[in-house]
Scaffold this motif. Sequence first.
Motif, PDB file in Angstrom:
ATOM      1  N   ARG A  99      55.588  48.534  81.420  1.00 40.37           N
ATOM      2  CA  ARG A  99      55.886  47.560  80.362  1.00 40.37           C
ATOM      3  C   ARG A  99      54.835  47.618  79.264  1.00 40.37           C
ATOM      4  N   ASP A 100      53.596  47.913  79.679  1.00 39.55           N
ATOM      5  CA  ASP A 100      52.494  48.084  78.745  1.00 39.55           C
ATOM      6  C   ASP A 100      51.488  49.033  79.390  1.00 39.55           C
ATOM      7  N   GLU A 101      50.399  49.310  78.687  1.00 43.27           N
ATOM      8  CA  GLU A 101      49.412  50.270  79.188  1.00 43.27           C
ATOM      9  C   GLU A 101      48.787  49.804  80.500  1.00 43.27           C
ATOM     10  N   ALA A 102      48.518  48.516  80.610  1.00 44.97           N
ATOM     11  CA  ALA A 102      47.910  47.976  81.830  1.00 44.97           C
ATOM     12  C   ALA A 102      48.845  48.136  83.030  1.00 44.97           C
ATOM     13  N   ASP A 103      50.141  47.930  82.824  1.00 45.11           N
ATOM     14  CA  ASP A 103      51.120  48.087  83.897  1.00 45.11           C
ATOM     15  C   ASP A 103      51.187  49.548  84.349  1.00 45.11           C
ATOM     16  N   ALA A 104      51.192  50.483  83.403  1.00 43.21           N
ATOM     17  CA  ALA A 104      51.225  51.899  83.742  1.00 43.21           C
ATOM     18  C   ALA A 104      49.957  52.310  84.487  1.00 43.21           C
ATOM     19  N   GLU A 105      48.812  51.814  84.049  1.00 38.57           N
ATOM     20  CA  GLU A 105      47.557  52.157  84.724  1.00 38.57           C
ATOM     21  C   GLU A 105      47.504  51.554  86.124  1.00 38.57           C
ATOM     22  N   ARG A 106      48.053  50.381  86.296  1.00 39.26           N
ATOM     23  CA  ARG A 106      48.116  49.765  87.631  1.00 39.26           C
ATOM     24  C   ARG A 106      48.942  50.646  88.571  1.00 39.26           C
ATOM     25  N   LYS A 107      50.081  51.145  88.086  1.00 39.29           N
ATOM     26  CA  LYS A 107      50.911  52.038  88.895  1.00 39.29           C
ATOM     27  C   LYS A 107      50.180  53.347  89.193  1.00 39.29           C
ATOM     28  N   LEU A 108      49.469  53.861  88.212  1.00 38.58           N
ATOM     29  CA  LEU A 108      48.686  55.085  88.399  1.00 38.58           C
ATOM     30  C   LEU A 108      47.673  54.906  89.526  1.00 38.58           C
TER      31      LEU A 108
END
Length: 83
Positions: free
Chosen positions: A30-39
């Motif tokens: 949804r945003d950069e923080a969400d993508a990094e959390r998944k990473l």
Amino acid sequence: MPPSSMTQKYGFRIRTQHGLTVERLTIPGRDEADAERKLRQIYHHCEVLERRVMQPAVMRSVFPRASEKTGETFEDISSVISR
């Protein structure tokens, strides 16, 4: 989670906890923080070396189709192939 219209893709280049560099990781979020959390759920204790927002690819044909150039239909073309 299936991609939605609110999902953006983010690209990462990381160094794993064992020192290996992984390039061209693409993760939706949804945003950069969400993508990094998944990473970080996949690659525990990794170091993010680079992050970027991925631009959506434009889906268009570069070359015209054969039927657009000649006006032939699918049936016309398939009859030539089946001879």
